[in-house]
Scaffold this motif. Structure first.
Motif, PDB file in Angstrom:
ATOM      1  N   GLN A 133       0.820  -1.183   0.000  1.00 45.09           N
ATOM      2  CA  GLN A 133       0.000   0.000   0.000  1.00 45.09           C
ATOM      3  C   GLN A 133       0.862   1.243   0.000  1.00 45.09           C
ATOM      4  N   ARG A 134       0.314   2.298  -0.581  1.00 47.48           N
ATOM      5  CA  ARG A 134       0.997   3.585  -0.607  1.00 47.48           C
ATOM      6  C   ARG A 134       0.331   4.506   0.392  1.00 47.48           C
ATOM      7  N   ILE A 135       1.139   5.179   1.184  1.00 49.19           N
ATOM      8  CA  ILE A 135       0.640   6.064   2.230  1.00 49.19           C
ATOM      9  C   ILE A 135       0.253   7.408   1.628  1.00 49.19           C
ATOM     10  N   ALA A 136      -0.890   7.915   2.065  1.00 49.99           N
ATOM     11  CA  ALA A 136      -1.351   9.245   1.661  1.00 49.99           C
ATOM     12  C   ALA A 136      -1.633  10.052   2.915  1.00 49.99           C
ATOM     13  N   ALA A 137      -1.393  11.347   2.824  1.00 44.11           N
ATOM     14  CA  ALA A 137      -1.690  12.254   3.935  1.00 44.11           C
ATOM     15  C   ALA A 137      -2.734  13.259   3.462  1.00 44.11           C
ATOM     16  N   PHE A 138      -3.817  13.355   4.218  1.00 45.76           N
ATOM     17  CA  PHE A 138      -4.825  14.371   3.952  1.00 45.76           C
ATOM     18  C   PHE A 138      -4.521  15.561   4.848  1.00 45.76           C
ATOM     19  N   VAL A 139      -4.490  16.754   4.263  1.00 51.05           N
ATOM     20  CA  VAL A 139      -4.106  17.965   4.993  1.00 51.05           C
ATOM     21  C   VAL A 139      -5.187  19.022   4.820  1.00 51.05           C
ATOM     22  N   SER A 140      -5.587  19.614   5.930  1.00 54.23           N
ATOM     23  CA  SER A 140      -6.516  20.730   5.914  1.00 54.23           C
ATOM     24  C   SER A 140      -5.781  21.947   6.471  1.00 54.23           C
ATOM     25  N   LEU A 141      -5.693  22.996   5.667  1.00 52.42           N
ATOM     26  CA  LEU A 141      -4.978  24.201   6.075  1.00 52.42           C
ATOM     27  C   LEU A 141      -5.916  25.161   6.789  1.00 52.42           C
ATOM     28  N   ASN A 142      -5.358  25.955   7.705  1.00 53.02           N
ATOM     29  CA  ASN A 142      -6.153  26.958   8.407  1.00 53.02           C
ATOM     30  C   ASN A 142      -6.566  28.095   7.490  1.00 53.02           C
ATOM     31  N   SER A 143      -5.730  28.395   6.516  1.00 58.98           N
ATOM     32  CA  SER A 143      -6.054  29.461   5.574  1.00 58.98           C
ATOM     33  C   SER A 143      -5.529  29.064   4.198  1.00 58.98           C
ATOM     34  N   ASN A 144      -6.012  29.739   3.183  1.00 63.04           N
ATOM     35  CA  ASN A 144      -5.577  29.448   1.815  1.00 63.04           C
ATOM     36  C   ASN A 144      -4.483  30.404   1.353  1.00 63.04           C
ATOM     37  N   ASP A 145      -3.773  31.015   2.300  1.00 62.36           N
ATOM     38  CA  ASP A 145      -2.777  32.028   1.954  1.00 62.36           C
ATOM     39  C   ASP A 145      -1.463  31.449   1.457  1.00 62.36           C
ATOM     40  N   GLY A 146      -1.187  30.188   1.771  1.00 62.95           N
ATOM     41  CA  GLY A 146       0.113  29.623   1.427  1.00 62.95           C
ATOM     42  C   GLY A 146       0.127  28.958   0.065  1.00 62.95           C
ATOM     43  N   ASN A 147       1.324  28.825  -0.481  1.00 61.50           N
ATOM     44  CA  ASN A 147       1.527  28.102  -1.724  1.00 61.50           C
ATOM     45  C   ASN A 147       1.516  26.617  -1.383  1.00 61.50           C
ATOM     46  N   LYS A 148       0.578  25.873  -1.940  1.00 67.55           N
ATOM     47  CA  LYS A 148       0.426  24.464  -1.581  1.00 67.55           C
ATOM     48  C   LYS A 148       1.653  23.630  -1.942  1.00 67.55           C
ATOM     49  N   ASN A 149       2.351  23.988  -3.017  1.00 73.43           N
ATOM     50  CA  ASN A 149       3.570  23.247  -3.376  1.00 73.43           C
ATOM     51  C   ASN A 149       4.662  23.436  -2.327  1.00 73.43           C
ATOM     52  N   GLU A 150       4.807  24.654  -1.822  1.00 69.49           N
ATOM     53  CA  GLU A 150       5.798  24.915  -0.770  1.00 69.49           C
ATOM     54  C   GLU A 150       5.426  24.192   0.514  1.00 69.49           C
ATOM     55  N   ILE A 151       4.152  24.218   0.865  1.00 67.69           N
ATOM     56  CA  ILE A 151       3.690  23.548   2.071  1.00 67.69           C
ATOM     57  C   ILE A 151       3.895  22.045   1.945  1.00 67.69           C
ATOM     58  N   LYS A 152       3.596  21.503   0.763  1.00 73.39           N
ATOM     59  CA  LYS A 152       3.788  20.077   0.519  1.00 73.39           C
ATOM     60  C   LYS A 152       5.253  19.692   0.710  1.00 73.39           C
ATOM     61  N   GLU A 153       6.164  20.484   0.186  1.00 77.73           N
ATOM     62  CA  GLU A 153       7.592  20.196   0.330  1.00 77.73           C
ATOM     63  C   GLU A 153       8.035  20.282   1.790  1.00 77.73           C
ATOM     64  N   LYS A 154       7.496  21.247   2.539  1.00 79.83           N
ATOM     65  CA  LYS A 154       7.829  21.358   3.964  1.00 79.83           C
ATOM     66  C   LYS A 154       7.333  20.147   4.737  1.00 79.83           C
ATOM     67  N   ILE A 155       6.131  19.679   4.408  1.00 74.83           N
ATOM     68  CA  ILE A 155       5.585  18.494   5.074  1.00 74.83           C
ATOM     69  C   ILE A 155       6.454  17.279   4.770  1.00 74.83           C
ATOM     70  N   LEU A 156       6.807  17.101   3.501  1.00 77.60           N
ATOM     71  CA  LEU A 156       7.633  15.954   3.118  1.00 77.60           C
ATOM     72  C   LEU A 156       9.019  16.024   3.759  1.00 77.60           C
ATOM     73  N   GLU A 157       9.596  17.220   3.833  1.00 75.66           N
ATOM     74  CA  GLU A 157      10.900  17.383   4.475  1.00 75.66           C
ATOM     75  C   GLU A 157      10.821  17.009   5.948  1.00 75.66           C
ATOM     76  N   CYS A 158       9.782  17.460   6.615  1.00 73.06           N
ATOM     77  CA  CYS A 158       9.584  17.126   8.027  1.00 73.06           C
ATOM     78  C   CYS A 158       9.419  15.613   8.196  1.00 73.06           C
ATOM     79  N   CYS A 159       8.660  14.988   7.312  1.00 78.91           N
ATOM     80  CA  CYS A 159       8.462  13.540   7.376  1.00 78.91           C
ATOM     81  C   CYS A 159       9.782  12.798   7.148  1.00 78.91           C
TER      82      CYS A 159
END
Length: 69
Positions: free
Chosen positions: A1-27
């Motif tokens: 199986q492939r792991i997926a992460a569902f993410v809900s942001l508090n606001s739509n102000d951020g660039n989703k690609n940047e946020i995605k990369e930050k999440i992956l880096e943290c992981c």
């Protein structure tokens, strides 16, 4: 199986690609390799059960629908 992460942001102000990369880096820095998500899916709101808990079955169904299309 492939792991997926569902993410809900508090606001739509951020660039989703940047946020995605930050999440992956943290992981990558904090999780074993087999636990790192292969997909990150942004949602406005995560589904909840009648008891106010996360509805994991609804998320699993949505992920299966996404993968099958």
């Amino acid at each position: 199986q492939r792991i997926a992460a569902f993410v809900s942001l508090n606001s739509n102000d951020g660039n989703k690609n940047e946020i995605k990369e930050k999440i992956l880096e943290c992981c990558r820095n904090n999780l074993p390799e087999y636990s790192i998500p292969h997909e990150i899916i942004f949602k406005d709101k995560l589904p909840m059960t009648n008891m106010g808990k996360m509805d994991y079955l609804a998320l699993e169904k949505e992920l299966n629908d996404i993968r099958s299309s």
